[in-house]
Enzyme design. Structure first.
Site, PDB file in Angstrom:
ATOM      1  N   HIS A   1       0.879  -1.391  -0.127  1.00 57.43           N
ATOM      2  CA  HIS A   1      -0.120  -0.132   0.012  1.00 57.43           C
ATOM      3  C   HIS A   1       0.998   1.155  -0.162  1.00 57.43           C
ATOM      4  CE1 HIS A   1      -3.491   2.521   2.006  1.00 57.43           C
ATOM      5  NE2 HIS A   1      -3.023   2.970   0.969  1.00 57.43           N
TER       6      HIS A   1
ATOM      7  N   HIS B   1       3.886  10.925   0.086  1.00 60.34           N
ATOM      8  CA  HIS B   1       4.762  10.107   0.933  1.00 60.34           C
ATOM      9  C   HIS B   1       6.046  10.112   0.663  1.00 60.34           C
ATOM     10  CE1 HIS B   1       1.324   8.488   3.330  1.00 60.34           C
ATOM     11  NE2 HIS B   1       0.786   8.166   2.140  1.00 60.34           N
TER      12      HIS B   1
ATOM     13  N   GLU C   1       0.951   7.975  -4.098  1.00 59.82           N
ATOM     14  CA  GLU C   1       1.800   7.677  -2.992  1.00 59.82           C
ATOM     15  C   GLU C   1       3.339   8.488  -3.101  1.00 59.82           C
ATOM     16  OE1 GLU C   1       1.333   5.410  -0.322  1.00 59.82           O
ATOM     17  OE2 GLU C   1      -0.687   5.499  -0.979  1.00 59.82           O
TER      18      GLU C   1
HETATM   19  P1  5GP Z   1      -2.707   6.978   1.707  1.00 59.41           P
HETATM   20  O1  5GP Z   1      -3.528   8.266   1.170  1.00 59.41           O
HETATM   21  O2  5GP Z   1      -2.865   6.903   3.283  1.00 59.41           O
HETATM   22  O3  5GP Z   1      -1.151   6.758   1.255  1.00 59.41           O
HETATM   23  O4  5GP Z   1      -3.534   5.761   1.175  1.00 59.41           O
HETATM   24  C1  5GP Z   1      -4.622   5.831   1.395  1.00 59.41           C
HETATM   25  C2  5GP Z   1      -5.650   5.920   0.284  1.00 59.41           C
HETATM   26  O5  5GP Z   1      -5.273   4.716  -0.655  1.00 59.41           O
HETATM   27  C3  5GP Z   1      -6.928   5.686   0.302  1.00 59.41           C
HETATM   28  O6  5GP Z   1      -7.726   6.375  -0.477  1.00 59.41           O
HETATM   29  C4  5GP Z   1      -7.249   4.093  -0.262  1.00 59.41           C
HETATM   30  O7  5GP Z   1      -8.489   4.099  -0.957  1.00 59.41           O
HETATM   31  C5  5GP Z   1      -6.107   4.208  -1.529  1.00 59.41           C
HETATM   32  N1  5GP Z   1      -5.881   2.857  -1.890  1.00 59.41           N
HETATM   33  C6  5GP Z   1      -5.663   1.649  -1.334  1.00 59.41           C
HETATM   34  N2  5GP Z   1      -5.316   0.737  -2.309  1.00 59.41           N
HETATM   35  C7  5GP Z   1      -5.403   1.366  -3.504  1.00 59.41           C
HETATM   36  C8  5GP Z   1      -5.104   0.987  -4.899  1.00 59.41           C
HETATM   37  O8  5GP Z   1      -5.028  -0.239  -5.071  1.00 59.41           O
HETATM   38  N3  5GP Z   1      -5.203   1.975  -5.734  1.00 59.41           N
HETATM   39  C9  5GP Z   1      -5.515   3.405  -5.447  1.00 59.41           C
HETATM   40  N4  5GP Z   1      -5.821   4.204  -6.558  1.00 59.41           N
HETATM   41  N5  5GP Z   1      -5.776   3.712  -4.113  1.00 59.41           N
HETATM   42  C10 5GP Z   1      -5.819   2.829  -3.211  1.00 59.41           C
END
Ligand code: 5GP
Length: 247
Positions: A59, A116, A112
């Site tokens: 992730h 991040h 990402e």
């Molecule tokens: P963060 O913003 O904390 O890095 O990640 C959270 C976001 O990543 C959430 O909105 C979640 O829905 C999204 N997310 C998780 N898996 C996937 C994926 O496979 N594809 C995409 N586009 N978003 C993802």
């Protein structure tokens, strides 16, 4: 003269602000179980699991701070450039795929990196896009959760349930450090599914205990997203064939 001094002062201020925003102490390395993610987002996204996926996928690799606030979006002038990681595409598709098939292939990586990756550039091992994505891929290979769980007979199943405390304890025993588990919740069946395992690593990528209270507070989770240790939680098997349809 005064103008020069003022310029110098403003430049120093900018440097201090930027470095304070991107200062971090450790990484949270988050891996997800694709079938559970697809359940979690079923009302918002089309979700599909690429055929190349054979286990827990990345992730994100998130720079984090012990002081409470996770740095994010640290450098908007360093936009994501797919060409920089093109040579990693095959591995990224297998280990860090965008599961949301209604969004562009690169969207997840771009998100990402912007949120991040730009906060990790103060560390030589992750000081550019290629190194940042490579570091995450290496961790995903090293911390092969499906293989680790299999050694304890915790295998994906539609029928067998596992207690979250048991699985968390097994991982703790194996890795020697405390991970954090996240679940997805399916309203229709009132069941929770293992969705995410967060493992914390220091800046030398050595495993360390995650502070679950800190990570939960940062994630701002609803009660349903917190894994309930009293509940039986299930892992679903990965589909064997590529499924680009809604789950
Ligand atoms: P963060 O913003 O904390 O890095 O990640 C959270 C976001 O990543 C959430 O909105 C979640 O829905 C999204 N997310 C998780 N898996 C996937 C994926 O496979 N594809 C995409 N586009 N978003 C993802």
């Amino acid at each position: 003269m005064l103008r020069n001094r003022l310029l110098l002062f403003v430049s120093c201020l900018v440097i201090v602000v930027v470095s304070a925003e991107s200062a971090f102490d450790f990484f949270t390395f988050s891996q997800q179980w694709a079938p559970s993610v697809c359940i979690d987002v079923s009302s918002e996204h089309q979700c599909g699991i690429p055929e190349a996926v054979t286990g827990w996928t990345v992730h994100g690799l998130w720079p984090n701070s012990r002081s409470g606030k996770e740095p994010s979006d640290c450098n908007s002038s360093w936009p994501f450039d797919f060409d920089k990681i093109k040579s990693l595409e095959t591995n990224l598709t297998a280990q860090w795929p965008n599961l949301f098939t209604d969004t562009a292939k690169n969207d997840f990586w771009s998100h990402e990196w912007d949120k991040h990756g730009t906060c990790a550039t103060s560390l030589p091992a992750t000081d550019n896009e290629f190194k940042y994505f490579s570091a995450a891929l290496q961790l995903n290979k090293k911390l092969d959760l499906q293989q680790v769980l299999k050694t304890f007979d915790v295998i994906p199943s539609k029928s067998t349930g596992y207690k979250v405390t048991e699985v968390s304890d097994l991982l703790k025993k194996y890795f020697g450090s405390t991970p954090v588990m996240r679940c997805s919740y399916q309203k229709a069946t009132k069941r929770q599914f293992f969705m995410e395992i967060e493992i914390c690593v220091d800046k030398s990528f050595k495993l360390m205990d995650c502070d679950s209270k800190l990570l939960s507070a940062q994630a701002n989770l609803t009660q349903a997203e917190e894994c309930q240790s009293s509940e039986i939680t299930y892992l679903y098997p990965l589909p064997t064939a590529n499924s680009n349809k809604k789950h």
